[in-house]
Design a protein around this motif. Structure first.
Motif, PDB file in Angstrom:
ATOM      1  N   SER A 171      45.019  26.895  34.087  1.00 57.87           N
ATOM      2  CA  SER A 171      44.753  27.367  35.454  1.00 57.87           C
ATOM      3  C   SER A 171      43.654  28.419  35.433  1.00 57.87           C
ATOM      4  N   ASN A 172      43.149  28.742  36.619  1.00 52.52           N
ATOM      5  CA  ASN A 172      42.017  29.686  36.692  1.00 52.52           C
ATOM      6  C   ASN A 172      42.523  31.129  36.727  1.00 52.52           C
ATOM      7  N   LEU A 173      43.278  31.498  35.696  1.00 49.67           N
ATOM      8  CA  LEU A 173      43.795  32.863  35.571  1.00 49.67           C
ATOM      9  C   LEU A 173      42.671  33.755  35.039  1.00 49.67           C
ATOM     10  N   ASN A 174      42.529  34.964  35.621  1.00 48.36           N
ATOM     11  CA  ASN A 174      41.447  35.839  35.157  1.00 48.36           C
ATOM     12  C   ASN A 174      41.793  36.476  33.805  1.00 48.36           C
ATOM     13  N   VAL A 175      40.840  37.185  33.233  1.00 48.55           N
ATOM     14  CA  VAL A 175      40.987  37.712  31.873  1.00 48.55           C
ATOM     15  C   VAL A 175      42.127  38.720  31.799  1.00 48.55           C
TER      16      VAL A 175
ATOM     17  N   VAL B  49      52.473  39.630  36.636  1.00 48.53           N
ATOM     18  CA  VAL B  49      51.971  39.906  35.277  1.00 48.53           C
ATOM     19  C   VAL B  49      52.130  41.388  34.942  1.00 48.53           C
ATOM     20  N   LEU B  50      51.864  42.255  35.930  1.00 45.59           N
ATOM     21  CA  LEU B  50      52.012  43.694  35.716  1.00 45.59           C
ATOM     22  C   LEU B  50      53.476  44.058  35.460  1.00 45.59           C
ATOM     23  N   THR B  51      54.387  43.427  36.205  1.00 49.14           N
ATOM     24  CA  THR B  51      55.835  43.660  35.989  1.00 49.14           C
ATOM     25  C   THR B  51      56.237  43.243  34.582  1.00 49.14           C
ATOM     26  N   MET B  52      55.734  42.084  34.158  1.00 53.13           N
ATOM     27  CA  MET B  52      56.009  41.609  32.790  1.00 53.13           C
ATOM     28  C   MET B  52      55.609  42.646  31.750  1.00 53.13           C
ATOM     29  N   PHE B  53      54.391  43.150  31.918  1.00 48.40           N
ATOM     30  CA  PHE B  53      53.836  44.078  30.924  1.00 48.40           C
ATOM     31  C   PHE B  53      54.588  45.407  30.919  1.00 48.40           C
TER      32      PHE B  53
ATOM     33  N   PHE C 122      45.453  36.872  31.989  1.00 51.30           N
ATOM     34  CA  PHE C 122      45.651  36.143  30.737  1.00 51.30           C
ATOM     35  C   PHE C 122      46.066  37.104  29.610  1.00 51.30           C
ATOM     36  N   PHE C 123      45.361  38.219  29.501  1.00 44.41           N
ATOM     37  CA  PHE C 123      45.638  39.206  28.449  1.00 44.41           C
ATOM     38  C   PHE C 123      47.058  39.771  28.605  1.00 44.41           C
TER      39      PHE C 123
END
Length: 571
Positions: free
Chosen positions: A371-375, A251-255, A378-379
């Motif tokens: 899925s149980n993705l954290n905030v 997710v960090l790479t995406m952002f 998800f953001f």
């Protein structure tokens, strides 16, 4: 030229055969292991195992089809190059390395394909042989060597199981502590090859390679190898803390890459950062435990990303090898077909409904909601999706709508039929590929139930990203102060990762080397040790040589002296 056409025809034919075979395997729910025994000594056998299941065969067909189209395109793109035959052989070796990696359930044979990809990608990145290419090549191969070392360590750890065919005992070994170490090493290898944070710097640098190579590398070969390896290891790593870390890094790479693409002006680097963003999305959903979804997006992404690079190649050719999008305005009037195909690929990347990217991206984002993705995850996931649309709108604006800013005396036109045919084949797959793949991979209808506001969230994010793309263009044009420019260069530079990966790694070593040279080579050490020792040794060698080349009298004298010395010691 004939070699290019023959290679393209053979690869495309093999792609069709592999696709037909994958359909047969899916319908009959089969997995085939082929074993070839080289030789056996006592109870030890040297066996090569190949795995043909629906995943490997459908991925093989994708790789071969895209490779065939890229080689067909290259026959025109590389026509004026003196080393075009060398280029063709390198590309074929590159594809063969990927094929070996795909069909291997054995970590040693995977390493052969893995290292082949790394070595040949270095040869392709330095193909144009200038300083920029050499630097990019070194950054590429050294980043990938980290992953190679991780796989070598995993091979050493796997000796505890008596064999390297990990596919045979993944379920059993998932309860073993040792296998978690192996899983951690495999994740490290996958992160380096797929350029996840903090190994992201080499992917934009690898743009020094010829554009057809970029189309191949960024769609279905080099960068997807890491994702594919982790998909193969997913039964072992699913629902572990290692995959949770991988999801966060994805997710960090995406952002980071999505943000960086919005402040970049090199056309190829924007598309490279786009690839990085999509790889982050694959790693995110893989870390959540949905390996088949990650594989689906890997295949869907390959079609439109290769098409984007082929269109970019035509634009770069037409503009006299210039890659800055600020000079490419209004090209839609001169190159309508190329620009149309480019925009369809861009829309597929954004996830416009019923194009290829929609089927995988929309499904991934909806499954993420379940899925149980954290905030934070998800953001970042949804903001990164908006940023994808943002930089796509930005490319569209600068390349096709804005005013023409290049030389007035330049002949812009769509390229010859060979390049266009290669692009149109991928264009068809970019439109129909997603629907075909979902019919093939999900034959039974599955529905994701969500409230209306969550169902429309993806569409809302796409529209918000498009609006943001328009704002970013005007924001960057209106920036004047130096501090703001520094901040924008920080955002656009993948958060200093290129500097950390180059100066951060090399700077200390080079500085230490300079100090050693100053102390040892240019200081008293050399005078005392090297020069004086050298002079004295030369004198001694001259004396010994005189003795060696003298007459028998000297030898007799030495002999008598030794006997006298021995008698003196004995007495």
């Amino acid at each position: 030229m004939n070699l290019f056409f023959i290679s393209s025809f053979v690869l495309t034919s093999l792609a069709l055969i592999s696709l037909t075979f994958s359909n047969f395997l899916i319908l009959n729910n089969l997995s085939i292991f082929l074993e070839y025994k080289f030789y056996g000594v006592n109870s030890a056998d040297l066996v090569m195992v190949l795995l043909l299941d629906w995943k490997s065969t459908i991925f093989l067909s994708t790789v071969m089809f895209i490779s065939g189209m890229v080689i067909f395109y290259s026959s025109s793109y590389m026509a004026g190059d003196l080393n075009s035959v060398r280029f063709l052989f390198l590309v074929i070796l590159f594809v063969l390395s990927m094929v070996l990696m795909i069909i291997s359930p054995n970590l040693v044979s995977i390493l052969l394909g893995w290292d082949g990809l790394g070595l040949i990608s270095y040869c392709l990145v330095i193909f144009y042989q200038n300083v920029k290419s050499y630097n990019a090549g070194m950054l590429t191969i050294l980043s990938n060597r980290v992953g190679d070392a991780a796989i070598l360590l995993a091979i050493a750890w796997m000796l505890n199981y008596g064999g390297w065919n990990f596919y045979f005992y993944l379920d059993y070994a998932s309860k073993d502590v040792l296998m978690s170490y192996i899983g951690g090493l495999v994740i490290l290898a996958g992160m380096t090859k797929s350029a996840q944070v903090p190994f992201s710097a080499w992917l934009p640098a690898a743009m020094a390679a010829p554009t057809p190579v970029s189309a191949l590398v960024h769609s279905s070969t080099l960068v997807t190898a890491g994702v594919y390896l982790l998909i193969r290891f997913s039964p072992l790593l699913a629902n572990t803390n290692l995959f949770s870390v991988l999801m966060l890094l994805g997710v960090l790479t995406m952002f980071v890459s999505g943000l960086g693409a919005n402040f970049e002006y090199d056309l190829k680097k924007i598309i490279a950062l786009s690839t990085l963003s999509q790889l982050g999305l694959m790693m995110c959903i893989l870390g959540a435990g949905f390996s088949n979804l990650a594989f689906f997006h890997l295949l869907a992404h390959a079609f439109f990303k290769s098409m984007l690079f082929l269109c970019a190649g035509i634009l770069i050719h037409s503009f006299g090898d210039m890659q800055d999008i600020r000079f490419m305005g209004n090209s839609v009037k001169f190159m309508p077909l190329t620009c149309s195909i480019f925009n369809v690929a861009n829309l597929a990347l954004c996830g416009l409904p019923f194009l290829t990217g929609f089927y995988s991206k929309d499904l991934i984002l909806e499954i993420n909601l379940l899925s149980n993705l954290n905030v934070l995850g998800f953001f970042l996931c949804y903001v990164s999706t908006g940023l994808t649309v943002c930089y796509s709108v930005r490319i569209f604006y600068w390349s096709f709508i804005s005013e023409f800013n290049f030389l007035t005396l330049i002949n812009l036109h769509d390229e010859d039929w060979v390049m266009i045919m290669g692009m149109i084949s991928l264009f068809v797959m970019s439109v129909l590929g997603g629907a075909s793949l979902i019919w093939l991979m999900v034959p039974v209808m599955a529905t994701v139930y969500l409230p209306f506001y969550l169902k429309t969230l993806v569409l809302g994010v796409i529209l918000a990203g498009a609006g943001l793309g328009v704002l970013v263009n005007y924001l960057y044009l209106s920036v004047s102060s130096r501090s703001q420019l520094k901040f924008l260069s920080f955002l656009g530079g993948i958060w200093f990762l290129p500097h950390l990966a180059t100066y951060g790694v090399n700077g200390g070593v080079l500085f230490a080397g300079f100090k050693f040279k100053k102390i040892l080579d240019l200081g008293w050490t050399e005078e005392l040790l090297v020069l004086n020792m050298g002079v004295n040794l030369r004198k001694l060698m001259t004396f010994i040589q005189v003795i060696h080349m003298n007459n028998l009298k000297v030898y007799m004298l030495v002999f008598v002296s030794w006997i006298f010395l021995v008698f003196m010691i004995l007495i």
